[in-house]
Design a protein around this motif. Structure first.
Motif, PDB file in Angstrom:
ATOM      1  N   GLY A 166      -0.445 -12.067 -21.737  1.00 18.94           N
ATOM      2  CA  GLY A 166       0.802 -11.353 -21.970  1.00 18.94           C
ATOM      3  C   GLY A 166       1.907 -12.269 -22.426  1.00 18.94           C
ATOM      4  O   GLY A 166       2.695 -11.929 -23.319  1.00 18.94           O
ATOM      5  N   LEU A 167       1.977 -13.462 -21.830  1.00 14.98           N
ATOM      6  CA  LEU A 167       3.021 -14.411 -22.207  1.00 14.98           C
ATOM      7  C   LEU A 167       2.815 -14.935 -23.619  1.00 14.98           C
ATOM      8  O   LEU A 167       3.765 -15.059 -24.404  1.00 14.98           O
ATOM      9  CB  LEU A 167       3.032 -15.574 -21.210  1.00 14.98           C
ATOM     10  N   LEU A 168       1.582 -15.238 -23.968  1.00 15.63           N
ATOM     11  CA  LEU A 168       1.308 -15.821 -25.278  1.00 15.63           C
ATOM     12  C   LEU A 168       1.457 -14.805 -26.415  1.00 15.63           C
ATOM     13  O   LEU A 168       1.865 -15.159 -27.517  1.00 15.63           O
ATOM     14  CB  LEU A 168      -0.105 -16.404 -25.301  1.00 15.63           C
ATOM     15  N   THR A 169       1.133 -13.565 -26.129  1.00 17.18           N
ATOM     16  CA  THR A 169       1.206 -12.542 -27.179  1.00 17.18           C
ATOM     17  C   THR A 169       2.479 -11.725 -27.102  1.00 17.18           C
ATOM     18  O   THR A 169       2.665 -10.811 -27.908  1.00 17.18           O
ATOM     19  CB  THR A 169      -0.002 -11.591 -27.092  1.00 17.18           C
ATOM     20  N   ASP A 170       3.331 -12.048 -26.140  1.00 15.79           N
ATOM     21  CA  ASP A 170       4.599 -11.336 -25.977  1.00 15.79           C
ATOM     22  C   ASP A 170       4.356  -9.839 -25.807  1.00 15.79           C
ATOM     23  O   ASP A 170       5.122  -9.006 -26.272  1.00 15.79           O
ATOM     24  CB  ASP A 170       5.513 -11.577 -27.187  1.00 15.79           C
ATOM     25  N   TYR A 171       3.242  -9.501 -25.115  1.00 12.86           N
ATOM     26  CA  TYR A 171       2.872  -8.108 -24.859  1.00 12.86           C
ATOM     27  C   TYR A 171       2.761  -7.310 -26.159  1.00 12.86           C
ATOM     28  O   TYR A 171       3.135  -6.145 -26.237  1.00 12.86           O
ATOM     29  CB  TYR A 171       3.864  -7.445 -23.894  1.00 12.86           C
ATOM     30  N   SER A 172       2.247  -7.966 -27.186  1.00 13.60           N
ATOM     31  CA  SER A 172       2.097  -7.310 -28.475  1.00 13.60           C
ATOM     32  C   SER A 172       0.904  -6.368 -28.439  1.00 13.60           C
ATOM     33  O   SER A 172       0.212  -6.237 -27.447  1.00 13.60           O
ATOM     34  CB  SER A 172       1.867  -8.362 -29.564  1.00 13.60           C
ATOM     35  N   SER A 173       0.634  -5.740 -29.565  1.00 15.09           N
ATOM     36  CA  SER A 173      -0.455  -4.763 -29.618  1.00 15.09           C
ATOM     37  C   SER A 173      -1.802  -5.417 -29.335  1.00 15.09           C
ATOM     38  O   SER A 173      -2.725  -4.771 -28.871  1.00 15.09           O
ATOM     39  CB  SER A 173      -0.490  -4.081 -30.989  1.00 15.09           C
ATOM     40  N   GLU A 174      -1.922  -6.706 -29.629  1.00 11.84           N
ATOM     41  CA  GLU A 174      -3.188  -7.379 -29.391  1.00 11.84           C
ATOM     42  C   GLU A 174      -3.459  -7.596 -27.907  1.00 11.84           C
ATOM     43  O   GLU A 174      -4.554  -7.986 -27.521  1.00 11.84           O
ATOM     44  CB  GLU A 174      -3.216  -8.742 -30.103  1.00 11.84           C
ATOM     45  N   PHE A 175      -2.464  -7.338 -27.073  1.00 15.79           N
ATOM     46  CA  PHE A 175      -2.607  -7.592 -25.646  1.00 15.79           C
ATOM     47  C   PHE A 175      -3.707  -6.738 -25.024  1.00 15.79           C
ATOM     48  O   PHE A 175      -4.261  -7.083 -23.999  1.00 15.79           O
ATOM     49  CB  PHE A 175      -1.268  -7.335 -24.946  1.00 15.79           C
ATOM     50  N   GLU A 176      -4.037  -5.577 -25.655  1.00 15.64           N
ATOM     51  CA  GLU A 176      -5.043  -4.750 -25.022  1.00 15.64           C
ATOM     52  C   GLU A 176      -6.445  -5.328 -25.200  1.00 15.64           C
ATOM     53  O   GLU A 176      -7.388  -4.867 -24.579  1.00 15.64           O
ATOM     54  CB  GLU A 176      -4.994  -3.312 -25.564  1.00 15.64           C
ATOM     55  N   ASP A 177      -6.634  -6.317 -26.053  1.00  9.91           N
ATOM     56  CA  ASP A 177      -7.926  -6.982 -26.152  1.00  9.91           C
ATOM     57  C   ASP A 177      -8.067  -7.893 -24.945  1.00  9.91           C
ATOM     58  O   ASP A 177      -7.544  -9.003 -24.918  1.00  9.91           O
ATOM     59  CB  ASP A 177      -8.027  -7.805 -27.440  1.00  9.91           C
ATOM     60  N   GLU A 208       7.829 -22.969 -19.297  1.00 13.16           N
ATOM     61  CA  GLU A 208       7.929 -22.859 -20.745  1.00 13.16           C
ATOM     62  C   GLU A 208       7.294 -24.060 -21.449  1.00 13.16           C
ATOM     63  O   GLU A 208       6.693 -23.917 -22.516  1.00 13.16           O
ATOM     64  CB  GLU A 208       9.393 -22.660 -21.130  1.00 13.16           C
ATOM     65  N   HIS A 209       7.386 -25.232 -20.838  1.00  8.24           N
ATOM     66  CA  HIS A 209       6.715 -26.404 -21.405  1.00  8.24           C
ATOM     67  C   HIS A 209       5.198 -26.217 -21.357  1.00  8.24           C
ATOM     68  O   HIS A 209       4.487 -26.513 -22.332  1.00  8.24           O
ATOM     69  CB  HIS A 209       7.128 -27.660 -20.631  1.00  8.24           C
ATOM     70  N   MET A 210       4.687 -25.705 -20.235  1.00  5.92           N
ATOM     71  CA  MET A 210       3.243 -25.512 -20.107  1.00  5.92           C
ATOM     72  C   MET A 210       2.748 -24.432 -21.070  1.00  5.92           C
ATOM     73  O   MET A 210       1.680 -24.571 -21.680  1.00  5.92           O
ATOM     74  CB  MET A 210       2.895 -25.138 -18.662  1.00  5.92           C
ATOM     75  N   LEU A 211       3.516 -23.376 -21.245  1.00  6.35           N
ATOM     76  CA  LEU A 211       3.104 -22.310 -22.139  1.00  6.35           C
ATOM     77  C   LEU A 211       3.079 -22.786 -23.589  1.00  6.35           C
ATOM     78  O   LEU A 211       2.136 -22.487 -24.338  1.00  6.35           O
ATOM     79  CB  LEU A 211       4.048 -21.125 -21.987  1.00  6.35           C
ATOM     80  N   ALA A 212       4.085 -23.549 -23.977  1.00  2.77           N
ATOM     81  CA  ALA A 212       4.093 -24.113 -25.323  1.00  2.77           C
ATOM     82  C   ALA A 212       2.913 -25.055 -25.526  1.00  2.77           C
ATOM     83  O   ALA A 212       2.291 -25.084 -26.598  1.00  2.77           O
ATOM     84  CB  ALA A 212       5.410 -24.844 -25.576  1.00  2.77           C
ATOM     85  N   GLY A 213       2.571 -25.827 -24.475  1.00  2.25           N
ATOM     86  CA  GLY A 213       1.430 -26.728 -24.565  1.00  2.25           C
ATOM     87  C   GLY A 213       0.121 -25.975 -24.742  1.00  2.25           C
ATOM     88  O   GLY A 213      -0.757 -26.395 -25.512  1.00  2.25           O
ATOM     89  N   VAL A 214      -0.029 -24.870 -24.049  1.00  5.58           N
ATOM     90  CA  VAL A 214      -1.230 -24.051 -24.211  1.00  5.58           C
ATOM     91  C   VAL A 214      -1.319 -23.533 -25.643  1.00  5.58           C
ATOM     92  O   VAL A 214      -2.387 -23.573 -26.271  1.00  5.58           O
ATOM     93  CB  VAL A 214      -1.215 -22.873 -23.205  1.00  5.58           C
ATOM     94  N   ALA A 215      -0.211 -23.046 -26.172  1.00  2.00           N
ATOM     95  CA  ALA A 215      -0.212 -22.536 -27.545  1.00  2.00           C
ATOM     96  C   ALA A 215      -0.642 -23.623 -28.526  1.00  2.00           C
ATOM     97  O   ALA A 215      -1.422 -23.371 -29.448  1.00  2.00           O
ATOM     98  CB  ALA A 215       1.178 -22.009 -27.900  1.00  2.00           C
ATOM     99  N   ARG A 216      -0.126 -24.834 -28.337  1.00  2.00           N
ATOM    100  CA  ARG A 216      -0.499 -25.937 -29.230  1.00  2.00           C
ATOM    101  C   ARG A 216      -1.993 -26.218 -29.153  1.00  2.00           C
ATOM    102  O   ARG A 216      -2.654 -26.421 -30.175  1.00  2.00           O
ATOM    103  CB  ARG A 216       0.285 -27.200 -28.859  1.00  2.00           C
ATOM    104  N   ARG A 217      -2.534 -26.257 -27.938  1.00  2.00           N
ATOM    105  CA  ARG A 217      -3.956 -26.565 -27.777  1.00  2.00           C
ATOM    106  C   ARG A 217      -4.836 -25.486 -28.414  1.00  2.00           C
ATOM    107  O   ARG A 217      -5.824 -25.787 -29.083  1.00  2.00           O
ATOM    108  CB  ARG A 217      -4.288 -26.717 -26.287  1.00  2.00           C
ATOM    109  N   LEU A 218      -4.474 -24.233 -28.183  1.00  2.00           N
ATOM    110  CA  LEU A 218      -5.255 -23.157 -28.771  1.00  2.00           C
ATOM    111  C   LEU A 218      -5.184 -23.194 -30.294  1.00  2.00           C
ATOM    112  O   LEU A 218      -6.197 -23.051 -30.987  1.00  2.00           O
ATOM    113  CB  LEU A 218      -4.753 -21.804 -28.255  1.00  2.00           C
ATOM    114  N   LYS A 219      -3.992 -23.384 -30.818  1.00  3.55           N
ATOM    115  CA  LYS A 219      -3.794 -23.435 -32.267  1.00  3.55           C
ATOM    116  C   LYS A 219      -4.564 -24.602 -32.880  1.00  3.55           C
ATOM    117  O   LYS A 219      -5.246 -24.442 -33.901  1.00  3.55           O
ATOM    118  CB  LYS A 219      -2.295 -23.558 -32.553  1.00  3.55           C
TER     119      LYS A 219
END
Length: 648
Positions: free
Chosen positions: A442-453, A516-527
């Protein structure tokens, strides 16, 4: 052994209990009175054999149903109370008593009844609600399978539509698809809400829910239904868990709970929610009340444990420390305070976080026009609070048992039952690690439409499809640093040194920055993994610990915010001063517990870390004179604390 020159606030216990009980104080007290009436069940649980214990639990549940204590969340026209918030408050309070009673109530009225209420239409409400609310119809919630736990989308049970007869044929194709660990199934359920793959013309439309009869009115198993008892469990042996197989059991077309999808007589499938993933998420999202309830029950079980442990430490003496002629009370030892008081502070903190969550559930559930992102945010918050609340229960009960020494090992003092009965809380209504992954998505997708996956691939596709800077910007790390510079005159480089250790703004800044630092770090690693062409599953697996860490940091921040916000609503006085002490202790304990991370990332100096540890000791000494009042305010009746603490 208190801080010299410091006068602890004089707590008004009754007033503080009213603060904790909130708007449903009357409901909570009614449930407490009922638990006191049945306090003897705590002894019977130790003395009766399993069959007799199950029967006693059933009797208590039916008595509560007759008194109207279990149907508060159902519509008034069917005999309910029409108040979801009251229902949550009542269920949470059941966590103070015998937890088999609480669990059986949850299965019957929360899961079985909740599924019919939220997934069914008026035809189902008219057919079942009145009887299930009164306890005349007992049921179960048949979702989990032996071969499929959290992966509900892959359930193996089938519901094939027979267009010739207008019936669904419910079938268990193999043992991996048998329904397992199902509460109420072994003995008492006459019907089940069964989750199965809806198959039309050989093609699955995904998982849907059906009401399937299991037994006749005399309790005999119906043709095509096979049920086995799961046998003795680690705890909750007053609940009759069972396994269920279906051998081509036929049910009418109206057995489909059709609020979100339906099948016509001619076999045409229809749904107002076209996207299959979104439809599945919506179906499960309506059952969020179960997670809210389990988290609250775990927090209330923690109240019992911490109350017993503090009360014991105020009785038991050991060794002479300050006076050679007098042995010291356990609670006067600094180490004992260090063991118990941070747990007490976290119990208060989680209580107020649960209060916010329950209010959100009541608001969203009462509003049929609530936006999708509101519902997803509620689901996320429920998942995270349930995870932290139930882990807290396990930790608190074990630490309190040890803090009571031999007395804590006596069954009369409840720790064995509390420990055994709450152990499963960390995995039912969702494994806690899986739930925290849901929070992170939810945090990474900002509860977007893709969140239901709900699998990790949906999240991976989203993160890979946006610039990582977008995710980082959404986490507001840079904006947070700007706020820090505004709040602290020394600027970003000096925030650690200039902020007061007991400043709630400092506490919140620390927790927000970590999240917020940890969430940004996760996004970087996934990307980065996706850009390197790695398999999405492998990328996610390598980052999974970071994903869960970010989610946990997020929920801990929400818990602190709830505590701080609650205190801000109170008038100045001794009770507010006492809650401030607890809030400071909770915040600093969280920072101390993860101080290595903050030091690694340059947000905590060694000197500051040592100062935090010293301040925690000081807070514990300030809380020592009012510890008895603070546990009394939690509202655990003496009859539920047991009376043999000095026998160990």
């Amino acid at each position: 052994m208190t801080n010299q020159g410091y006068q602890s606030p004089q707590v008004d216990v009754a007033a503080l209990t009213r603060v904790l009980d909130g708007p449903y104080a009357e409901v909570r007290q009614t449930v407490r009175d009922g638990l006191v009436k049945h306090a003897g069940l705590l002894d019977e649980a130790l003395e009766l054999d399993r069959a007799a214990y199950r029967q006693r639990v059933l009797e208590v549940v039916l008595e509560m149903a007759e008194a109207g204590h279990t149907g508060l969340g159902f519509p008034k026209e069917y005999g309910g109370g029409g108040d979801i918030g009251a229902s949550i408050a009542a269920f949470e309070t059941l966590g103070l008593g015998d937890l088999s009673v609480m669990t059986k109530v949850g299965v019957q009225f929360g899961l079985f009844g909740g599924a019919i209420l939220h997934l069914g239409s008026k035809v189902h409400h008219d057919a079942y609600l009145d009887d299930l609310i009164s306890g005349r119809l007992l049921g179960c919630f048949a979702m989990t399978e032996t071969g499929h736990g959290s992966n509900v989308q892959a359930l193996g049970t089938e519901a094939r539509y027979d267009v010739k007869t207008g019936e669904f044929v419910i079938h268990t194709p193999d043992d991996a698809a048998r329904k397992d660990y199902i509460g109420n199934a072994a003995l008492h359920a006459r019907a089940a809400v069964v989750f199965a793959q809806l198959v039309i013309d050989g093609e699955s439309e995904g998982v849907h829910a059906f009401v399937v009869p299991l037994r006749d009115e005399e309790g005999a198993t119906l043709p095509g239904v096979r049920i086995e008892d799961c046998g003795p469990k680690i705890g909750l042996n007053g609940v009759d868990n069972g396994r269920i197989w279906f051998d081509n059991v036929r049910v009418p077309r109206t057995a489909l709970l059709n609020r979100y999808a339906d099948v016509s007589e001619t076999g045409e499938y229809s749904s107002a929610i076209e996207n299959r993933g979104r439809r599945f998420f919506t179906t499960l999202g309506t059952l969020v009340q179960g997670r809210v309830s389990v988290g609250g029950a775990g927090i209330n079980a923690s109240k019992v444990a911490i109350t017993i442990a503090v009360k014991y430490a105020l009785q038991r003496r050991q060794f002479a420390a300050t006076d050679p002629d007098t042995e010291e009370l356990l609670l006067d030892y600094g180490m004992h305070q260090r063991r118990l008081f941070p747990l007490l502070a976290r119990t208060y903190a989680l209580h107020f976080a649960q209060e916010v969550l329950a209010a959100d559930l009541h608001r969203v559930s009462s509003n049929p026009d609530a936006a999708d992102d509101e519902r997803r945010a509620l689901e996320s918050r429920a998942a995270g609070t349930k995870a932290l609340g139930t882990w807290h229960a396990s930790e608190t009960i074990q630490e309190c048992r040890e803090a009571c020494g031999g007395a804590g090992y006596l069954s009369a003092n409840r720790f064995d039952a509390l420990r055994a009965d709450t152990d499963v809380f960390t995995t039912f209504e969702g494994d806690n690690h899986v739930l925290l992954q849901l929070v992170a998505k939810g945090l990474l997708t900002d509860y977007s439409s893709e969140f239901e996956d709900l699998d990790q691939f949906g999240m991976m596709r989203f993160v890979a499809g946006v610039a990582v800077e977008t995710v980082i910007e959404r986490t507001n790390v840079h904006k947070l640093l700007e706020r820090i510079r505004d709040v602290l005159p020394g600027g970003d480089d000096a925030w650690d040194a200039d902020a007061g250790l007991l400043d709630p703004d400092y506490h919140l800044m620390m927790l927000r920055w970590r999240e917020e630092h940890m969430l940004a770090g996760v996004a970087r690693r996934l990307k980065r993994g996706m850009d390197d062409g790695m398999n999405p599953g492998e990328v996610f697996s390598r980052c999974q610990d970071h994903v869960i860490g970010a989610a946990r940091a997020h929920v801990e921040r929400l818990v602190l915010e709830a505590f701080v916000d609650k205190i801000a609503t109170l008038e100045d006085g001794p009770n507010k001063a006492a809650l401030n002490l607890l809030c400071d202790l909770y915040a600093l304990s969280v920072i101390e517990g993860d101080r290595a991370w903050w030091m690694e990332h340059g947000r905590l100096t060694t000197q500051r870390a040592k100062a935090i540890t010293a301040e925690i000791g000081s807070l514990c000494r300030k809380l020592r004179p009012i510890a008895d009042d603070l546990v009394d305010a939690l509202g655990v009746p003496p009859e539920l604390r047991r009376t043999e603490m000095l026998d160990g």
